[in-house]
Design an enzyme around this catalytic site. Structure first.
Site, PDB file in Angstrom:
ATOM      1  N   HIS A  30       0.828  -1.221   0.000  1.00  0.00           N
ATOM      2  CA  HIS A  30       0.000   0.000   0.000  1.00  0.00           C
ATOM      3  C   HIS A  30       0.856   1.263   0.000  1.00  0.00           C
ATOM      4  O   HIS A  30       0.351   2.374   0.161  1.00  0.00           O
ATOM      5  CB  HIS A  30      -0.914   0.034   1.240  1.00  0.00           C
ATOM      6  CG  HIS A  30      -1.776  -1.171   1.382  1.00  0.00           C
ATOM      7  ND1 HIS A  30      -1.361  -2.291   2.082  1.00  0.00           N
ATOM      8  CD2 HIS A  30      -3.009  -1.472   0.879  1.00  0.00           C
ATOM      9  CE1 HIS A  30      -2.311  -3.215   2.034  1.00  0.00           C
ATOM     10  NE2 HIS A  30      -3.315  -2.750   1.306  1.00  0.00           N
ATOM     11  N   ASP A  68      28.588 -34.185   2.558  1.00  0.00           N
ATOM     12  CA  ASP A  68      28.054 -33.888   3.901  1.00  0.00           C
ATOM     13  C   ASP A  68      26.539 -33.918   3.943  1.00  0.00           C
ATOM     14  O   ASP A  68      25.940 -34.405   4.903  1.00  0.00           O
ATOM     15  CB  ASP A  68      28.539 -32.499   4.349  1.00  0.00           C
ATOM     16  CG  ASP A  68      30.007 -32.510   4.763  1.00  0.00           C
ATOM     17  OD1 ASP A  68      30.711 -31.521   4.507  1.00  0.00           O
ATOM     18  OD2 ASP A  68      30.452 -33.542   5.334  1.00  0.00           O
ATOM     19  N   ASP A  87      33.667 -32.287  14.034  1.00  0.00           N
ATOM     20  CA  ASP A  87      33.674 -33.621  13.443  1.00  0.00           C
ATOM     21  C   ASP A  87      34.834 -33.849  12.484  1.00  0.00           C
ATOM     22  O   ASP A  87      34.652 -33.966  11.266  1.00  0.00           O
ATOM     23  CB  ASP A  87      32.340 -33.889  12.746  1.00  0.00           C
ATOM     24  CG  ASP A  87      32.216 -35.349  12.330  1.00  0.00           C
ATOM     25  OD1 ASP A  87      31.107 -35.793  12.017  1.00  0.00           O
ATOM     26  OD2 ASP A  87      33.246 -36.054  12.332  1.00  0.00           O
TER      27      ASP A  87
HETATM   28  C1  LIG Z   1      35.961 -31.780   5.572  1.00  0.00           C
HETATM   29  C2  LIG Z   1      36.354 -30.359   5.649  1.00  0.00           C
HETATM   30  S1  LIG Z   1      37.270 -30.019   7.014  1.00  0.00           S
HETATM   31  C3  LIG Z   1      36.186 -30.215   8.337  1.00  0.00           C
HETATM   32  C4  LIG Z   1      36.727 -30.657   9.523  1.00  0.00           C
HETATM   33  C5  LIG Z   1      35.910 -30.844  10.608  1.00  0.00           C
HETATM   34  C6  LIG Z   1      34.557 -30.555  10.536  1.00  0.00           C
HETATM   35  C7  LIG Z   1      34.017 -30.115   9.337  1.00  0.00           C
HETATM   36  C8  LIG Z   1      34.823 -29.937   8.231  1.00  0.00           C
HETATM   37 FE   LIG Z   2      32.371 -32.769   5.857  1.00  0.00          FE
END
Ligand SMILES: CCSc1ccccc1
Ligand SMILES: [Fe+3]
Ligand code: FES
Length: 443
Positions: free
Chosen positions: A100, A358, A201
């Site tokens: 509006h 991933d 991770d």
């Molecule tokens: C695989 C890319 S490096 C990485 C390391 C640890 C966690 C997430 C990514």
């Molecule tokens: Fe990864």
């Protein structure tokens, strides 16, 4: 929610990735009270520059003000709720709603209403109808964060110990720039799944990324297919007070890049490391040349060395919109920035081959617990539990192994705490008990 997170034993309920009621509580207690990454100062240098950003599922306008400060507003018209600004970035001194025609100044105030006299008879209170302002906006080393909660602790307190690690790449490196605009893509997963992957991770690198490691001939390639573990002393895992955490793989900063780009990055960093050591100490200089994977609670992640910053924007319990920036040292030559940009988006961009590896995991980990029986399972983050410690030379709670789940346990410890926290007023910044909670955890 009591059986959701078991900090004592490093376990989490699989239901946390799919429970719609929990998701609503997360939007209120986490995204309504935590500092959320918005953008980098360099994206909005001049008066009127703006970007749109997300804070949980709320879309906000982040606007550079005439006095140089930054304000953020819900991108929602105060008349009938239409989106005020339909574009992702630009420069405007006023925002006019397409529906509006109500128009708002850069400071969010309601500047004009079509036919105000004829249709409202002057009876509308313009001052009460400005764009809803985000309570707090603050910057750490050029990274802008917002917080909906006026009673929240300061950004500096909220980042806490993790600032020491952020300063490795946000300060000691000479500072970074985000090379954007961010790529955006949808992953059918819960926003916590990728955040936990990036917080700690390193374990998945050799297994999930076996083909990517071989294809990219990266420094990490010997880990491909779990042929070998990183040697003892090759890295560490760190947990901090507010769930922020990271993993360090020593001395292999460009680990994910192809051999060719890695060579250029190593040569570049060699020209700076001595000066960094002089100014910031040997340890920070070593970490500048190391690979860091980290997440800031709740939903922003980075890979220092892989050169990316990502936000995992929640869109319901089972969908996440990923915003991906490439990141380079400000003073790098343009051709190296371009190599890094191309390498990053080829690997971790929307169609990146590392990203594709991933996303399969993120989706399966998030979708399997929709099963009535599967959701009752406990997820295991016990790797290294009982061996976490503190060290004089670096802050936080430390897992002294390249592969471990210390930072997972730290992330979910705070996740549990913030969900149960009545308000920031009830929070004791001086309470160091969180460290003992993690150090005393056992199987
Ligand atoms: C695989 C890319 S490096 C990485 C390391 C640890 C966690 C997430 C990514
Ligand atoms: Fe990864
Ligand atoms: S082996 Fe880690 S989720 Fe299956």
């Amino acid at each position: 929610m009591d059986d959701l997170i078991d900090t004592k034993r490093g376990l989490q309920s699989a239901s946390m990735f799919i429970d719609p009621h929990l998701y609503e509580v997360e939007m209120e207690k986490i995204f309504g009270r935590c500092w959320l990454f918005l953008t980098h100062e360099s994206a909005i240098p001049n008066y009127g520059d703006f970007v749109t950003a997300k804070m949980g599922e709320d879309e906000v306008l982040v606007v550079r003000q005439e006095d140089g400060t930054v304000k953020a507003f819900l991108n929602v018209c105060r008349h009938r709720g239409a989106r005020v600004c339909p574009v992702e970035a630009g420069n405007r001194r006023a925002f006019v709603c397409n529906y509006h025609g109500w128009s708002y100044a850069a400071d969010g105030s309601l500047a004009a209403i079509p036919f105000e006299k004829e249709l409202y008879g002057g009876k509308i209170d313009r001052c009460a109808h400005g764009l809803k302002e985000v309570a707090k906006v603050d910057s750490y080393r050029g990274f802008l964060f917002g917080n909906f909660d006026p009673g929240a602790i300061s950004l500096e307190d909220y980042l806490g110990d993790v600032r020491w690690y952020l300063d490795i790449w946000m300060e000691a490196s000479g500072g970074v720039e985000l090379i954007g605009p961010p790529a955006r893509s949808i992953v059918h997963c819960n926003w916590k799944a990728p955040t936990e992957n990036f917080v700690g991770d390193a374990y998945h690198i050799g297994w999930t990324h076996a083909s990517s490691l071989a294809a990219s001939r990266s420094i990490f390639a010997p880990m491909s297919g779990n042929q070998m573990l990183p040697p003892a002393g090759a890295g560490a895992q760190i947990a901090t007070r507010f769930g922020h955490g990271l993993g360090i793989l020593y001395d292999v900063n460009p680990g994910v890049h192809t051999a060719q780009t890695a060579e250029k990055i190593l040569a570049w960093q060699a020209t700076k490391k001595d000066k960094i050591a002089e100014k910031y100490g040997e340890l920070k200089a070593r970490f500048y040349g190391s690979h860091l994977n980290g997440s800031l609670f709740p939903n922003v992640s980075y890979l220092w060395g892989t050169n990316t910053l990502k936000i995992w924007q929640p869109r319901g319990p089972s969908e996440t919109e990923v915003w991906t920036w490439a990141m380079a040292e400000k003073d790098m030559p343009e051709d190296l920035k371009r190599d890094i940009y191309n390498g990053l988006h080829g690997g971790f961009g929307t169609a990146g081959y590392w990203e594709a590896d991933d996303n399969d995991n993120m989706e399966s980990a998030s979708l399997l617990p929709t099963g009535w029986q599967s959701r009752k399972l406990r997820l295991n983050a016990q790797m290294g539990i009982g061996n976490d410690t503190v060290m004089d030379e670096m802050p936080g709670v430390i897992g002294q192994a390249a592969i471990g789940e210390t930072s997972y346990r730290g992330y979910y410890r705070f996740y549990d705490e913030i969900l149960k926290l009545p308000s920031w007023d009830a929070f004791d910044l001086n309470d160091e008990g969180w460290k003992q909670q993690l150090i005393d955890a056992d199987r």
